[in-house]
Motif scaffolding. Structure first.
Motif: not given
Ligand SMILES: NC(=O)C1=CN([C@@H]2O[C@H](COP(=O)(O)OP(=O)(O)OC[C@H]3O[C@@H](n4cnc5c(N)ncnc54)[C@H](O)[C@@H]3O)[C@@H](O)[C@H]2O)C=CC1
Ligand SMILES: CCCCC/C=C\C=C\C(=O)C/C=C\C/C=C\CCCC(=O)O
Length: 314
Positions: A71, A73, A92, A94, A120, A147, A207, A242, A244
């Motif tokens: 899901q 980014l 992922d 999930q 994981d 990511n 974080y 962002t 999400t």
């Molecule tokens: N959305 C935002 O505001 C921002 C996000 N980011 C970074 O972007 C990246 C992606 O986040 P988003 O897509 O926004 O959030 P999101 O919560 O939609 O996606 C994160 C994904 O990482 C997966 N995940 C969590 N724990 C995991 C693990 N142990 N092993 C594998 N996958 C795992 C989740 O299942 C999820 O699919 C993250 O690193 C986040 O820190 C950076 C800056 C801003």
């Protein structure tokens, strides 16, 4: 059959577009800044690049490995890569969501180009096994996108394990696999950090610490003088807030919950498409080594390049 050059060019361009191959250099949104970006603690003015001189990296048939991509980014980065003709192993924790996305992408881009794996990133074994399985299917990996991430101040050790150690271990697997001096084909490692890795944010301090750590790791590898002989490049994407699921915070996941909500609203929220645009600018540039791209609602995409190494003369 003989074609005139203009007809031939038309046919080739049309064909390239069908396969998602970019036919024009992307116009970078980076404008030369009058002063260094507030998100960059370094002097960047002399290091700003417009990438006008860079040739885009052809993504067609390149193989990418993306973590945390069921899901948000990661899913969007994966689709952008597929759309440009790359092959993508997206991973992922999930599984049902990942399998659903795999079906959608396989139908759209072809089964031979898409693979979903449970991975994981907080487990060394899980990361290593899925990387190995991706190599078994596609032969090799050209692009590693670390990511996966969480933002939860009530899960400090998980946060460091996932956001920092997961990305470090993912990078190291990719380095060992890609490095030309050990029989690899070279490649690119992109770490997804955050503007919270460049500036302190009092409502998500841990974080921030995990993302600062990741920026430090990126900078260290990017300044490795042996990168060109190993054929390695390291880029780091730093989006701000962002749109999400990560922003759907529960009270216990943040300090000063109301401040966080208010400040986020005040600063504005990036659209996922904007972050994908910054990501593509990075991976399509011929040389992204050392680059940090920030993406904020107010300042858009800021592209900065840093001096390679303070130790290069030693
Ligand atoms: N959305 C935002 O505001 C921002 C996000 N980011 C970074 O972007 C990246 C992606 O986040 P988003 O897509 O926004 O959030 P999101 O919560 O939609 O996606 C994160 C994904 O990482 C997966 N995940 C969590 N724990 C995991 C693990 N142990 N092993 C594998 N996958 C795992 C989740 O299942 C999820 O699919 C993250 O690193 C986040 O820190 C950076 C800056 C801003
Ligand atoms: C509703 C608030 C949620 C906040 C915490 C959740 C996730 C955060 C993910 C991030 O990576 C946030 C990114 C940046 C925060 C740091 C600074 C923002 C300032 C940048 C700007 O000018 O927009």
């Amino acid at each position: 059959m003989n074609f005139t050059p203009s007809v031939l060019s038309f046919i080739l361009t049309a064909e390239a577009e069908v396969y998602g191959i970019p036919t024009k250099k992307p116009k970078f949104h980076q404008q030369v800044q009058p002063s260094p970006s507030p998100w960059s603690p370094w002097k960047v003015s002399e290091n700003i690049v417009t990438c006008e001189n860079n040739i885009i990296m052809q993504l067609f048939n390149r193989v990418a490995f993306v973590t945390g991509a069921a899901q948000g980014l990661g899913k969007a980065f994966s689709e952008a890569l597929l759309n440009r003709g790359a092959k993508v192993c997206f991973t992922d924790i999930q599984v049902s969501k990942g399998k659903e996305v795999e079906k959608t992408y396989s139908d759209k881009y072809g089964q031979d180009r898409v693979l979903f794996l449970h991975c994981d990133v907080s487990s060394s074994a899980s990361l290593a096994n899925s990387f190995k399985d991706a190599v078994s299917k596609f032969g090799h990996i050209d692009l590693m996108v670390n990511n996966a991430g969480i933002a939860d101040e009530s899960r400090l050790r998980d946060m460091v394990n996932i956001n920092l150690i997961g990305a470090i271990e993912g990078s190291m697997l990719a380095v060992e696999h890609m490095r030309k001096d050990k029989g690899g084909k070279g490649g690119v490692v992109i770490n997804i950090a955050s503007t919270a890795g460049l500036t302190g944010v009092y409502f998500v301090p841990s974080y921030c610490a995990s993302k600062f750590g990741l920026v430090g790791f990126h900078l260290s590898w990017a300044s490795n003088p042996y990168n060109s002989q190993m054929g390695l490049q390291f880029g780091c994407l730093c989006p701000a807030f962002t749109d999400t699921d990560i922003l759907n915070q529960k009270e216990k996941q943040m300090l000063y919950f109301e401040d966080g909500q208010r400040i986020t609203k005040h600063l504005g929220i990036n659209r996922v498409e904007k972050v994908v645009q910054g990501f593509l600018q990075m991976v399509e540039s011929e040389n992204c080594n050392g680059d940090i791209i920030t993406i904020t609602a107010k300042e858009d995409i800021q592209y900065s390049r840093r001096a390679s190494s303070k130790m290069s003369h030693l």
